[in-house]
Design a protein around this motif. Structure first.
Motif, PDB file in Angstrom:
ATOM      1  N   CYS A  91     -10.805  10.175   3.490  1.00 18.21           N
ATOM      2  CA  CYS A  91      -9.810  11.075   2.924  1.00 18.21           C
ATOM      3  C   CYS A  91      -8.541  10.330   2.591  1.00 18.21           C
ATOM      4  O   CYS A  91      -7.592  10.891   2.085  1.00 18.21           O
ATOM      5  CB  CYS A  91      -9.514  12.235   3.863  1.00 18.21           C
ATOM      6  N   GLY A  92      -8.481   9.065   2.881  1.00 24.20           N
ATOM      7  CA  GLY A  92      -7.311   8.279   2.515  1.00 24.20           C
ATOM      8  C   GLY A  92      -7.457   7.805   1.095  1.00 24.20           C
ATOM      9  O   GLY A  92      -8.484   7.986   0.468  1.00 24.20           O
ATOM     10  N   PHE A 149       5.116   6.227  -4.339  1.00 28.27           N
ATOM     11  CA  PHE A 149       4.317   7.392  -3.964  1.00 28.27           C
ATOM     12  C   PHE A 149       4.115   8.227  -5.224  1.00 28.27           C
ATOM     13  O   PHE A 149       5.069   8.777  -5.763  1.00 28.27           O
ATOM     14  CB  PHE A 149       5.012   8.188  -2.863  1.00 28.27           C
ATOM     15  N   GLU A 202      -1.733  12.845  -3.814  1.00 30.17           N
ATOM     16  CA  GLU A 202      -0.752  11.762  -3.780  1.00 30.17           C
ATOM     17  C   GLU A 202      -1.441  10.445  -3.435  1.00 30.17           C
ATOM     18  O   GLU A 202      -2.299  10.410  -2.558  1.00 30.17           O
ATOM     19  CB  GLU A 202       0.315  12.062  -2.723  1.00 30.17           C
ATOM     20  N   GLU A 233      -5.966   5.845   8.018  1.00 28.91           N
ATOM     21  CA  GLU A 233      -7.356   5.502   7.739  1.00 28.91           C
ATOM     22  C   GLU A 233      -7.383   4.082   7.177  1.00 28.91           C
ATOM     23  O   GLU A 233      -8.231   3.278   7.510  1.00 28.91           O
ATOM     24  CB  GLU A 233      -7.950   6.470   6.742  1.00 28.91           C
ATOM     25  N   LYS A 240     -10.644   6.267  11.859  1.00 32.95           N
ATOM     26  CA  LYS A 240     -12.104   6.302  11.796  1.00 32.95           C
ATOM     27  C   LYS A 240     -12.761   5.487  12.915  1.00 32.95           C
ATOM     28  O   LYS A 240     -13.648   5.977  13.593  1.00 32.95           O
ATOM     29  CB  LYS A 240     -12.567   5.782  10.435  1.00 32.95           C
ATOM     30  N   ASN A 293      -0.065   9.110   4.018  1.00 38.98           N
ATOM     31  CA  ASN A 293      -0.647  10.386   3.571  1.00 38.98           C
ATOM     32  C   ASN A 293       0.122  11.586   4.109  1.00 38.98           C
ATOM     33  O   ASN A 293      -0.479  12.549   4.589  1.00 38.98           O
ATOM     34  CB  ASN A 293      -2.113  10.530   4.033  1.00 38.98           C
ATOM     35  N   ASN A 294       1.457  11.520   4.091  1.00 33.02           N
ATOM     36  CA  ASN A 294       2.269  12.636   4.581  1.00 33.02           C
ATOM     37  C   ASN A 294       1.917  13.025   6.015  1.00 33.02           C
ATOM     38  O   ASN A 294       1.896  14.203   6.360  1.00 33.02           O
ATOM     39  CB  ASN A 294       2.119  13.850   3.662  1.00 33.02           C
ATOM     40  N   TRP A 313      -0.885  13.034   7.552  1.00 37.89           N
ATOM     41  CA  TRP A 313      -2.156  13.740   7.797  1.00 37.89           C
ATOM     42  C   TRP A 313      -2.835  13.227   9.063  1.00 37.89           C
ATOM     43  O   TRP A 313      -3.226  13.984   9.940  1.00 37.89           O
ATOM     44  CB  TRP A 313      -3.151  13.496   6.664  1.00 37.89           C
ATOM     45  N   PHE A 314      -3.051  11.918   9.091  1.00 40.13           N
ATOM     46  CA  PHE A 314      -3.824  11.369  10.200  1.00 40.13           C
ATOM     47  C   PHE A 314      -2.985  11.274  11.470  1.00 40.13           C
ATOM     48  O   PHE A 314      -3.521  11.334  12.568  1.00 40.13           O
ATOM     49  CB  PHE A 314      -4.448  10.028   9.816  1.00 40.13           C
ATOM     50  N   GLU A 328      -8.265  16.811   8.881  1.00 40.98           N
ATOM     51  CA  GLU A 328      -6.993  16.111   9.064  1.00 40.98           C
ATOM     52  C   GLU A 328      -5.840  16.868   8.404  1.00 40.98           C
ATOM     53  O   GLU A 328      -4.776  16.999   8.985  1.00 40.98           O
ATOM     54  CB  GLU A 328      -7.094  14.647   8.601  1.00 40.98           C
ATOM     55  N   ARG A 329      -6.072  17.407   7.188  1.00 39.73           N
ATOM     56  CA  ARG A 329      -5.004  18.211   6.582  1.00 39.73           C
ATOM     57  C   ARG A 329      -4.779  19.492   7.384  1.00 39.73           C
ATOM     58  O   ARG A 329      -3.661  19.991   7.484  1.00 39.73           O
ATOM     59  CB  ARG A 329      -5.370  18.553   5.130  1.00 39.73           C
TER      60      ARG A 329
END
Lengths: 99, 279
Positions: free
Chosen positions: A2-3, A38, A51, B29, B48, B86-87, B89-90, B237-238
């Motif tokens: 998902c990255g 970004f 993003e 990730e 992961k 990713n803001n 997320w993880f 994750e989100r």
């Protein structure tokens, strides 16, 4: 997964440009590539969709759907945005100037 | 739980980089992000390889979590400050995961890596070394984790919040727009689910919106505060990000993250699926 995958210009294996709508481009400041920006994909109503971070060469890429999109880039040297019309599947190129 | 307990600002973080009993942990990730430059003193967790069992589709078990944290030099008394790309997320996923294994003193860095980078704050490639500890985890707290049957049973009874993008919700696409399309067998969403994309809870720089804005967002979307809530996305994750907002920032009491999410639900035989945008 998902990255964000590596944002190079080569499309990943399995990409079918007859089926997939790919928006690809570069972030530039005074014509020079901006890495580490970004890059946000916004839909036609301005809502956030995805993003990624631009590569060292300023490149980014999104798998989207046909439609009207805004690509907005945030960077340490400033922000910028541009619109992209993706009429159908295929590779749609764009450039975003920041500063 | 409140914003003061759950979140730290970048300014606070910068002032507390060397504070005793505070450990910064980057969770991504893509571990090349950490290797290319991280917050000084921070250790790295790979979403992961460190947090997922490498054979069974599940978390690492309690003993493996204890071993992992011990090797990273994190002790039970430490305050763990999580951040990531990713803001967050993880990082939010890891926050939920730390809570699941009973680590109470855990916080998120508001804005994560993005705000830190946009602010031009220091990143280093210096190696972090911390002394090994003997970390003791608790039994998993499944009051914050939803499983598939519970999610199916929640249809029509609890708030189901689908935090994916509108195109994923409607079934137009199966994965986020920056990824090749893959994963679940069928597109769509769980019948009756609200669609409140995780991104609506965040500002452009990755920080969380104010409590007032967040309350208006979920209330306006039809979230019934008197009911229990299950959040889901594609791989969990989100929805950890949204679980964090509802449970940790807004203080809703019974909120679970369904980490099986759409990759599990959308591949189950015979479960109800709805297509199309919310009417």
């Amino acid at each position: 997964m998902c990255g964000a995958p590596a944002q190079d210009t080569d499309l990943p294996t399995g990409t079918d440009l007859a089926r997939d709508t790919v928006l690809a481009g570069r972030v530039l400041a005074d014509g020079e590539p901006v890495g580490g920006a970004f890059v946000r994909l916004l839909d036609s109503s301005g809502e956030f969709t995805a993003e990624v971070v631009s590569s060292a060469s300023g490149d980014f890429r999104f798998f989207a759907a046909p439609g009207s999109w805004t690509v907005r880039a945030l960077s340490r040297i400033g922000n910028g945005e541009t619109s992209v019309q993706a009429g159908g599947p295929g590779l749609h190129h764009t450039e975003v100037a920041v500063g | 739980m409140s914003r003061q307990d759950a979140l730290v600002t970048a300014d606070w973080a910068e002032e507390n980089l060397e504070a005793p009993g505070v450990v910064f942990v980057e969770v991504d990730e893509d571990t090349s992000a950490y290797d290319g430059g991280h917050i000084p003193g921070a250790v790295k967790l790979d979403w992961k390889s460190d947090l997922q069992d490498q054979v069974v589709r599940d978390f690492v078990d309690r003993a493996s979590f204890e071993k992992l944290l011990s090797e990273k030099g994190i002790s039970n008394d430490d305050t763990v400050v999580l951040y990531g790309g990713n803001n967050n997320w993880f990082a939010a996923y890891a926050y939920w995961y730390f809570k699941l294994y009973g680590h109470d003193k855990v916080q998120l860095l508001d804005g994560g890596r993005k705000k830190w980078e946009l602010d031009g704050r220091t990143l280093t490639t210096d190696e972090t070394s911390r002394q090994q500890t003997s970390y003791q985890a608790k039994e998993p707290d499944n009051s914050i984790r939803a499983f598939r049957q519970e999610t199916i049973d929640a249809i029509g009874n609890k708030n189901l919040v689908d935090v994916r993008s509108p195109d994923e919700f409607s079934g137009k696409i199966i994965a986020p727009a920056h990824l090749p399309q893959e994963q679940a067998q069928r597109p769509g969403h769980i019948p009756g689910a609200l669609n409140v994309p995780w991104s609506k809870a965040a500002n452009e720089d990755g920080t969380f919106r104010s409590d007032d804005e967040l309350g208006t967002l979920y209330g306006g979307a039809g979230l019934d505060g008197s009911k229990s809530t299950i959040a889901y996305c594609r791989i969990g994750e989100r929805s950890s990000h949204t679980w964090f907002v509802l449970h940790e920032l807004l203080g809703h009491s019974d909120v679970k993250n369904y980490d099986g999410s759409w990759t599990e639900y959308g591949s189950l035989v015979g479960v109800p699926i709805e297509l199309g945008a919310k009417s």
